[in-house]
Design a protein around this motif. Structure first.
Motif, short mmCIF file in Angstrom:
data_model
loop_
_atom_site.label_atom_id
_atom_site.label_comp_id
_atom_site.label_asym_id
_atom_site.label_seq_id
_atom_site.Cartn_x
_atom_site.Cartn_y
_atom_site.Cartn_z
N PHE A 386 0.85 -1.19 0.00
CA PHE A 386 0.00 0.00 0.00
C PHE A 386 0.88 1.24 0.00
CE2 PHE A 386 -2.03 3.46 2.31
CZ PHE A 386 -3.14 3.67 1.51
N GLU A 387 1.86 1.22 0.88
CA GLU A 387 2.78 2.35 1.00
C GLU A 387 3.51 2.59 -0.33
OE1 GLU A 387 6.04 1.59 3.57
OE2 GLU A 387 6.16 3.68 4.22
N GLY A 388 3.95 1.48 -0.95
CA GLY A 388 4.68 1.60 -2.21
C GLY A 388 3.83 2.24 -3.29
N SER A 389 2.60 1.78 -3.43
CA SER A 389 1.74 2.35 -4.47
C SER A 389 1.48 3.82 -4.20
CB SER A 389 0.42 1.59 -4.52
OG SER A 389 0.65 0.28 -4.95
N PHE A 390 1.37 4.16 -2.94
CA PHE A 390 1.14 5.55 -2.56
C PHE A 390 2.37 6.39 -2.92
CE2 PHE A 390 0.84 8.76 0.99
CZ PHE A 390 -0.24 9.44 0.47
N MET A 391 3.55 5.89 -2.56
CA MET A 391 4.78 6.63 -2.83
C MET A 391 5.07 6.77 -4.32
SD MET A 391 7.16 4.88 0.04
CE MET A 391 8.71 5.47 -0.57
N ALA A 392 4.47 5.88 -5.12
CA ALA A 392 4.74 5.92 -6.56
C ALA A 392 3.98 7.06 -7.24
CB ALA A 392 4.36 4.59 -7.19
N ILE A 393 3.00 7.64 -6.54
CA ILE A 393 2.27 8.77 -7.12
C ILE A 393 3.18 9.97 -7.13
CG2 ILE A 393 0.25 10.25 -6.83
CD1 ILE A 393 -1.07 7.86 -5.40
N ARG A 394 3.34 10.62 -8.27
CA ARG A 394 4.39 11.64 -8.42
C ARG A 394 4.41 12.70 -7.33
NH1 ARG A 394 7.12 13.69 -12.88
NH2 ARG A 394 5.74 15.46 -12.80
N PRO A 395 3.30 13.36 -7.04
CA PRO A 395 3.38 14.41 -6.01
C PRO A 395 3.80 13.84 -4.64
CG PRO A 395 1.32 14.56 -7.23
CD PRO A 395 1.97 13.30 -7.66
N VAL A 396 3.38 12.62 -4.32
CA VAL A 396 3.80 12.03 -3.05
C VAL A 396 5.29 11.76 -3.09
CG1 VAL A 396 3.46 10.13 -1.42
CG2 VAL A 396 1.54 10.97 -2.79
N ASN A 397 5.73 11.24 -4.23
CA ASN A 397 7.15 10.91 -4.38
C ASN A 397 8.03 12.16 -4.28
OD1 ASN A 397 9.66 10.04 -6.32
ND2 ASN A 397 8.80 8.33 -5.19
N SER A 398 7.47 13.31 -4.68
CA SER A 398 8.29 14.52 -4.59
C SER A 398 8.59 14.83 -3.12
CB SER A 398 7.60 15.70 -5.26
OG SER A 398 6.60 16.22 -4.43
N LEU A 399 7.76 14.34 -2.22
CA LEU A 399 8.07 14.48 -0.80
C LEU A 399 8.96 13.34 -0.31
CD1 LEU A 399 7.53 15.96 1.90
CD2 LEU A 399 5.69 14.34 2.29
#
Ligand code: HEM
Ligand code: HEM
Lengths: 546, 291
Positions: A386-399
């Motif tokens: 779940f965390e991985g899929s969330f982090m893969a979203i670009r704006p989240v990944n920018s953080l």
């Protein structure tokens, strides 16, 4: 263990180790003055040890034909012990590296003790040393049981294990003396890579030969996952390591790819290493040992199918989420991101299928730390995907990108999922393998479980905190529109979390130490009772020659 | 052979397969899973339509929003610039002294300079700008190259002994011992003399006297007759108690024996004019606080 080999196999084993010795001597001679020469010596020494072991057992009486009526488990036993040794080594170095991040001066002014060299020793030690040996050992066990067929020969399982551990040894020793091709999780140089190709092809052939001999009409899910693991890792390894050596007497080589293509190839590799090494292989493990230990049927055969194909299909596209906001074209990033989001669904199908399988066995989860290990593993698998899929979203990944959040995600996956499923599996498998009723001490298993839980939670929470603080500090602007913190400020803020992580990591590290002791004592117990305990299950008669 | 059994707990049938005691239920895939798959796919589809997503030979689908990574970053940078414009344009036109006189601007300067200093200067001068052996303390009002705004701005622009910059400031303390210009006795006496400039009881009267002669002959050209230093040459004042490389006998001896060439990088290519002005203003204000 040599006594289980036939005379012909012993002779081939001596010849193979002799060939390895010659190779080592050639490297040592030709590579003089280059780190390659050091590796030549290591290869030669390794070959001598292997040959010594074979020759010591050479004159033992040859095994009778009745060996063919039983599964061949010696390599599995060997793999379990070696995996535990690597676990202790790799996690020890992991904790060392963790302290090093808190106290960066702790390097004794020695090159080998610098962070850049010790870090890959940790990652290789745990992923390939610990994880890889555990996967190989259990795959031998699972494929025989679920195919009701013996391994086709007794030599190739050893070639795989011995060769694979040589690869790990070359990798780890190489980093310490400065050999690396600077690709994360693919650091070893060209000759070690070629060795691994040979080992892996042998492994693949061994696996399909066993499946081809199967007495069951259907191939069980666990085998699909193990097969995916073996096959895809072969493809990944070969493509990502295409390189041209500077010369045959030097360790250094140059990658065939350059620039952003190189980066993309590397992270296509890197992400699918996560997918097919750290996920698919261990899902195979889970699909066998969890239902077995719980005594429950798999909740849904159909979910197994959808989950398997979803995972194999979606993962292949997701690698570019490691390169968000880089020189990689935006369309590649977007593809990776959308596939990563879709990937969550099959991942949760697999986790859900495992947890639903436990329905009806929850009291056993409560009472049995071994099964609890596996149940927690499934929970952490769900969590980290779940965390991985969330982090893969670009704006989240920018953080999250470049921060400790990634490290937290990694260890939720590797401590919570990978390590826990292995420990649960080993505590089930060891009594079966050494034919005793149960582990030497249930209390120690219980202790291990709670140390692992505490260690994982401390580690992951420390890194979430540190990562998010770090990410926010790097993007906080003051009212004048400039950055509010310097990089050093963020380092100061992370210091307490680094100490917490190192303490949590130490707790986790104690687990395999206790575990190895418990396993060795169980083996001693089996010697005392001379294996008169109950067998894993009545061995369904294997006909001789099958 | 395949014999389907009913699981008493869930009520579902098994598939009839049995692998070493493991069975599987034939439970249908729950509807919610199909819904989630559908939602995830719908999200992906919409994203693919709006954004660049698929390769088409040499080009790629551009997406309905017409966004590119470059347009996104340009917009961000534009925004940041407008955010900063009002203050930075003022700082750019005013002189350092005028900025220092403006309390509102100084508030901005401090908030901005601390992170810039932390990222670029702290590695050498320390997070508190107090320096260390070889790296000058910027808060003590004792300056190698002068303490007025223009001098500091120039130091930041061109650096000291930085080969990357054509106009760099150049300074060198010669290696009198290593290069054999002075013998050991002369070295020891001149060291004592140098120490005596800030600490009169540093040695015997004879040693100091001998050292004075050596100094006048070899050192005064750069450090001045009285040892008060030279701002043109970046030669430190040796009469105060501020030491760049340390004032104990061993350190001074090392300085005179081996020579010194401190390197301060030039920042013209790395920091904007405004940022350098902000830093100079900040550094000067530190010295003032230290008084
Ligand atoms: C005793 C337990 C462990 C400790 C204390 C530990 C500690 C660490 C540390 C300090 C790092 C470096 C983080 C950084 O660079 O900021 C790291 C990285 C890593 N560790 Fe561990 N580790 C442990 C167990 C494991 C296990 C069991 C695995 C895998 C099975 C694992 C896989 C990794 C990976 C893949 C990375 C690289 C992450 C990245 O590059 O993003 N670790 N670990
Ligand atoms: C749905 C499944 C998953 C997705 C979509 C996913 C996604 C991600 C993302 C977005 C990153 C951060 C990339 C970056 O910013 O640099 C990452 C890093 C990582 N993940 Fe996952 N993850 C998943 C599952 C897992 C699991 C189960 C494990 C381990 C068992 C794992 C291990 C790692 C590792 C080792 C890294 C660090 C790579 C590196 O930078 O060295 N992931 N993952």
């Amino acid at each position: 263990m040599i006594s289980g080999l036939t005379l012909g196999e012993r002779q081939t084993a001596v010849c193979l180790s002799l060939a390895l010795l010659v190779l080592g001597v050639i490297f040592a001679g030709a590579g003089q003055g280059d780190p390659l020469g050091v590796h030549g010596f290591i290869i030669a020494a390794y070959a001598v040890v292997v040959m010594g072991a074979v020759i010591t057992g050479y004159y033992a009486p040859a095994p009778g034909a009745d060996r063919l009526t039983q599964y061949y488990d010696d390599p599995t036993k060997f793999g379990i012990i070696v995996a535990m040794l690597w676990a202790i080594f790799g996690m020890f170095v992991g904790d060392w590296v963790a302290w090093l991040l808190a106290y960066p001066d702790m390097t004794f002014d020695a090159a080998w003790a610098s962070f850049g060299r010790l870090r890959p020793v940790h990652t290789t030690g745990v992923i390939f040393g610990f994880g890889g040996n555990a996967l190989i050992a259990t795959s031998y066990h699972v494929v025989q049981r679920t195919s009701r067929a013996r391994l086709p020969d007794q030599l190739s399982p050893w070639v795989v294990l011995i060769g694979y551990n040589l690869f790990c040894l070359l990798a780890v020793s190489g980093y310490l003396i400065g050999i690396t091709q600077s690709k994360e999780y693919a650091e070893p140089e060209w000759y070690a890579d070629i060795l691994l190709v040979i080992v892996w092809v042998t492994y693949f052939l061994l696996y399909i030969r066993t499946l081809a001999r199967r007495q069951e009409p259907h191939i069980y899910v666990a085998n699909w996952y193990y097969m995916a693991f073996i096959l895809v890792v072969a493809v990944l390894h070969i493509v990502n390591n295409l390189a041209v050596p500077v010369s045959l007497t030097e360790a250094k080589s140059y990658s065939l790819f350059a620039g952003v293509q190189d980066a993309m190839t590397q992270w296509w590799y890197g992400h699918n290493a996560v997918a097919f090494f750290l996920t698919a292989g261990f899902l195979g493990m889970m699909y066998y040992y969890l239902p077995k230990r719980a005594g429950r049927p798999i909740y849904s055969y159909r979910m197994s199918i959808v989950g398997f194909w979803g995972i194999t299909f979606f993962y292949m596209w997701a690698g570019s989420h490691h390169l968000h906001y880089t020189a990689l074209p935006l369309w590649v990033q977007n593809l990776g991101m959308t596939f990563s989001v879709m990937l969550l669904v099959p991942s949760w199908i697999a986790a859900g299928n495992a947890l639903m399988t436990l329905n009806g066995a929850w009291t056993r989860v409560r009472d049995d730390a071994t099964l609890r290990f596996m149940a927690m593993a499934a929970v952490f698998y769900g969590l980290s995907t779940f965390e991985g899929s969330f982090m893969a979203i670009r704006p989240v990944n920018s953080l999250s990108h470049y921060t400790d959040w990634t490290i937290g995600h990694v260890h939720a996956g590797t401590l919570g999922w990978v390590s826990m499923i292995v420990f649960g599996t080993f505590y089930s498998l060891v009594p079966w393998m050494w034919k005793v009723e149960r582990m030497y001490s249930r209390k120690l298993v219980e202790w291990h479980f709670w140390l692992a839980m505490a260690g994982t939670l401390i580690y992951v929470f420390a890194m979430w905190n540190s990562g998010i603080i770090q990410g926010l500090m790097w993007r906080t602007y003051n009212d004048g529109g400039t950055l509010a913190y310097s990089f050093v400020d963020s380092l100061v803020a992370m210091h307490p979390y680094y100490i917490a992580r190192a303490v949590g990591g130490f707790l986790f590290f104690l687990g395999p130490v206790i575990g190895l002791y418990n396993i060795l004592m169980t083996i001693r117990l089996s010697r005392e009772t001379a294996g008169t305990g109950i067998a894993e299950m009545p061995v369904v008669a294997l006909k001789a020659g099958e | 052979m395949s014999v389907e059994k009913r699981d008493p707990h869930t009520g579902y049938l098994t598939t009839g397969h049995d692998w070493n005691g493991i069975e599987e239920l034939n439970t249908p895939v729950p509807k919610v899973i199909y819904i989630c798959l559908g939602l995830a796919f719908a999200f992906a589809l919409i994203y693919w339509l709006l954004m660049p997503a698929f390769p088409l030979g040499l080009t790629y689908t551009k997406g309905l929003l017409g966004v590119s990574q470059h347009s996104l970053i340009d917009a961000d940078l534009q925004q940041a610039q407008t955010d900063q414009q009002t203050v930075t344009s003022k700082i750019a036109t005013l002189s350092v002294d005028e900025v220092r006189a403006d309390a509102g601007l100084m508030h901005y300067v401090r908030a901005t300079a601390v992170p810039i200093f932390g990222d670029n200067c702290a590695a050498c001068h320390g997070i508190d700008a107090k320096g260390g052996p070889g790296y000058p303390n910027l808060t003590d009002n004792s300056w190698l190259w002068g303490g007025d705004a223009d001098a500091v701005l120039e130091t930041l622009r061109v650096g000291v002994n930085d080969e990357q910059h054509d106009d760099t400031r150049v300074s060198q303390m010669l290696a009198f011992g290593r290069d054999g210009m002075l013998d050991r006795n002369a070295l020891l006496s001149v060291v004592t003399y140098v120490q005596s400039l800030s600490k009169p009881d540093a040695g015997t009267v004879e040693a100091i006297g001998a050292g004075r002669e050596v100094f006048a002959a070899n050192c005064a050209s750069c450090h001045g007759e009285k040892g008060a230093g030279s701002i043109e040459l970046g030669a430190p004042d040796l009469t105060d108690s501020v030491w760049l490389y340390g004032g104990d006998t061993q350190s001074v001896f090392n300085t005179v024996y081996n020579g010194r060439t401190g390197v301060m990088p030039s920042w013209e290519a790395r920091l904007s004019d405004v940022d350098r002005k902000i830093l100079a203003t900040y550094v000067l204000s530190l010295g003032e606080a230290g008084q």
